[in-house]
Design an enzyme around this catalytic site. Sequence first.
Site, PDB file in Angstrom:
ATOM      1  N   ASP A  32       0.881  -1.150   0.000  1.00 54.08           N
ATOM      2  CA  ASP A  32       0.000   0.000   0.000  1.00 54.08           C
ATOM      3  C   ASP A  32       0.934   1.218   0.000  1.00 54.08           C
ATOM      4  O   ASP A  32       2.063   1.131   0.487  1.00 54.08           O
ATOM      5  CB  ASP A  32      -0.857  -0.047   1.269  1.00 54.08           C
ATOM      6  CG  ASP A  32      -1.580   1.253   1.512  1.00 54.08           C
ATOM      7  OD1 ASP A  32      -2.273   1.711   0.603  1.00 54.08           O
ATOM      8  OD2 ASP A  32      -1.425   1.817   2.602  1.00 54.08           O
ATOM      9  N   ASP A  58       0.176   5.145   0.660  1.00 54.76           N
ATOM     10  CA  ASP A  58       0.068   6.219   1.657  1.00 54.76           C
ATOM     11  C   ASP A  58       0.004   5.662   3.076  1.00 54.76           C
ATOM     12  O   ASP A  58      -0.793   4.785   3.367  1.00 54.76           O
ATOM     13  CB  ASP A  58      -1.164   7.073   1.360  1.00 54.76           C
ATOM     14  CG  ASP A  58      -1.099   7.689  -0.038  1.00 54.76           C
ATOM     15  OD1 ASP A  58      -0.010   8.149  -0.425  1.00 54.76           O
ATOM     16  OD2 ASP A  58      -2.123   7.691  -0.741  1.00 54.76           O
TER      17      ASP A  58
END
Length: 187
Positions: free
Chosen positions: A8, A10
């Site tokens: 992932d 952010d």
Amino acid sequence: MRKCIFLDRDGNINVEKDYLYRVEDFEFEPGALEAIKIFKDLGYLVAVVTNQSGVARGYYTEEDVQNLHKYLEKKSREAGGNIDAFYYCPHHPEKGIGEYKKDCDCRKPGPGMFLKAQKELDIDFDRSLVVGDKLSDVKAGENLGMRGVLVRTGHGKKEEIKAEETTEIYDSLYDFALKFKEEHMNH
């Protein structure tokens, strides 16, 4: 078939900032670039999978996302790592505008981005992992038979409270990478 670590973006690779899209606002989590290098050195593909509802909301464009990813790729190369592929979901079921307003299967925890990566990169989910700061990242991976890892950076500390006892949790991506490297050396 190949093994892959899905990351992932952010709150995991970079410091969580709401609707980040400008290179000048991009700030790496400490050790994130080193972590990517460790994964590559262990023979894994690295793919970034990120929900980017800011596109759906009209805050920034797909081109902005792609420019940010070019920067991220350049920085990871300079640090001796490499990111093999980037996948992002520009949709949102309620807040989207125009063509971006849709209930898609690519928005995590949906499987769309992972299945696309599997097809394009020939990935074996049983030997792959997903790491993120939200339980939706972990769940997305686990639903496809991957090992899911939650990190405490970004939204991770809030998410940890809702995690199941069996969820693997580390302080950061770098912290996990060091542990993962150790696991490989002991095999």
